[in-house]
Design an enzyme around this catalytic site. Structure first.
Site, PDB file in Angstrom:
ATOM      1  N   HIS A  23       0.836  -1.202   0.000  1.00  0.00           N
ATOM      2  CA  HIS A  23       0.000   0.000   0.000  1.00  0.00           C
ATOM      3  C   HIS A  23       0.877   1.261   0.000  1.00  0.00           C
ATOM      4  O   HIS A  23       2.043   1.214   0.406  1.00  0.00           O
ATOM      5  CB  HIS A  23      -0.866   0.045   1.271  1.00  0.00           C
ATOM      6  CG  HIS A  23      -2.000  -0.919   1.292  1.00  0.00           C
ATOM      7  ND1 HIS A  23      -2.193  -1.800   2.336  1.00  0.00           N
ATOM      8  CD2 HIS A  23      -3.024  -1.134   0.433  1.00  0.00           C
ATOM      9  CE1 HIS A  23      -3.282  -2.525   2.105  1.00  0.00           C
ATOM     10  NE2 HIS A  23      -3.811  -2.148   0.957  1.00  0.00           N
ATOM     11  N   CYS A  43      -2.400   0.282   9.551  1.00  0.00           N
ATOM     12  CA  CYS A  43      -3.459  -0.642   9.108  1.00  0.00           C
ATOM     13  C   CYS A  43      -4.433  -1.014  10.214  1.00  0.00           C
ATOM     14  O   CYS A  43      -5.573  -1.380   9.967  1.00  0.00           O
ATOM     15  CB  CYS A  43      -2.862  -1.949   8.605  1.00  0.00           C
ATOM     16  SG  CYS A  43      -1.275  -1.802   7.837  1.00  0.00           S
TER      17      CYS A  43
HETATM   18  C1  CIR Z   1      -3.591  -7.748   3.450  1.00  0.00           C
HETATM   19  O1  CIR Z   1      -2.764  -8.219   2.653  1.00  0.00           O
HETATM   20  O2  CIR Z   1      -4.621  -7.194   3.067  1.00  0.00           O
HETATM   21  C2  CIR Z   1      -3.307  -7.868   4.927  1.00  0.00           C
HETATM   22  N1  CIR Z   1      -2.647  -9.093   5.183  1.00  0.00           N
HETATM   23  C3  CIR Z   1      -2.468  -6.693   5.392  1.00  0.00           C
HETATM   24  C4  CIR Z   1      -3.175  -5.373   5.267  1.00  0.00           C
HETATM   25  C5  CIR Z   1      -2.326  -4.214   5.666  1.00  0.00           C
HETATM   26  N2  CIR Z   1      -3.066  -3.005   5.612  1.00  0.00           N
HETATM   27  C6  CIR Z   1      -2.535  -1.820   5.376  1.00  0.00           C
HETATM   28  O3  CIR Z   1      -1.357  -1.699   5.014  1.00  0.00           O
HETATM   29  N3  CIR Z   1      -3.346  -0.765   5.445  1.00  0.00           N
END
Ligand code: CIR
Length: 255
Positions: free
Chosen positions: A163, A250
């Site tokens: 991201h 996140c």
């Molecule tokens: C994913 O791949 O969607 C989750 N394992 C990690 C999400 C991380 N979120 C973020 O960077 N906002």
């Protein structure tokens, strides 16, 4: 300033979360302890924390940042690009309805996809990472929503990380933690750049909460640089979330 934060407890199924980290499986009990420390750190920053219960149906659902974009004028319910995460939005809608009137809740619609981790707020301007999760159509939808409310946005393509905010953190006061592929992007030249060294790349994902910066544990160069800017710092261990590609930002929605 932020008044509110929404977090969601990790579920046991977090071991099945999407991961490219290659660091092994998260230890659930440790993940829970780290989550509790994260919530404590947020409370020290003067926000009211809404803690949602764990949802075993969605392994990545503790990464609540990705399902909404919350601005000072309106809220957006996203359409996550990861198929296993799309239906996470269903549980967040009633929560967002407690904070925003119905006519101020907007939606990213297919074929647009967008995840909140790709959105970086700088005052009333929003940088939108176009990534494997957020497509141009989703970015265009968000820009037109921002403009409807007198705000603005622009897209920033990324290709090497998950991201936008995996590699960038805005710390207010024009200070930007920046790493990797973004270093050469002139879009960020107007900021006071604090360069995160390659070996501490995970430390580029920090959060500013009402003047304090929350930093992940184990990134001394980043910590020293942030402290040198004069910010009070709280270090939070996120080792178990890193195993499933998640970090400090996140784990919460801040608004
Ligand atoms: C994913 O791949 O969607 C989750 N394992 C990690 C999400 C991380 N979120 C973020 O960077 N906002």
């Amino acid at each position: 300033m932020f008044q509110n934060v929404i977090v969601k407890k990790p579920c046991r199924a977090i071991v099945d979360g999407i991961s490219t980290a290659g660091l092994g499986l998260p230890d659930y009990e440790l993940a829970l302890k780290q989550h509790a420390c994260y919530v404590e750190a947020l409370k020290k920053c003067g926000v009211s924390v809404t803690e949602l219960p764990a949802d075993e149906a969605f392994p990545d659902s503790c990464f609540v940042e990705d399902v909404a974009v919350l601005t000072r004028k309106f809220a957006v319910i996203t359409n996550p690009g990861a198929p296993s995460r799309k239906r996470e939005v269903e549980a967040i809608i009633p929560v967002i309805e407690k904070f925003y009137p119905a006519d101020r809740i907007e939606f990213i619609k297919a074929p647009g996809t967008l995840e909140g981790g790709d959105i970086m707020m700088v005052g009333d301007h929003f940088y939108i990472g176009t990534s494997a999760r957020t497509n141009k159509e989703g970015g265009l939808q968000l820009i037109s929503l921002l403009e409807k409310y007198g705000m603005s946005g622009e897209m920033v393509p990324l290709s090497e990380i998950l991201h936008l905010k995996t590699g960038l953190s805005y710390l207010e006061d024009n200070n930007l933690l920046i790493s990797g592929e973004f270093l050469k992007n002139p879009v960020f030249d107007k900021f006071n750049k604090i360069v995160v060294p390659e070996e501490e790349a995970y430390g580029a994902n920090c959060i500013w909460v009402n003047g304090t910066v929350l930093l992940p544990a184990g990134f001394p160069t980043v910590q020293k640089a942030v402290e040198a800017l004069g910010y009070p710092v709280i270090v939070v261990d996120t080792s178990e979330y890193r195993k499933v590609d998640g970090g400090l930002s996140c784990l919460s929605l801040r608004f």
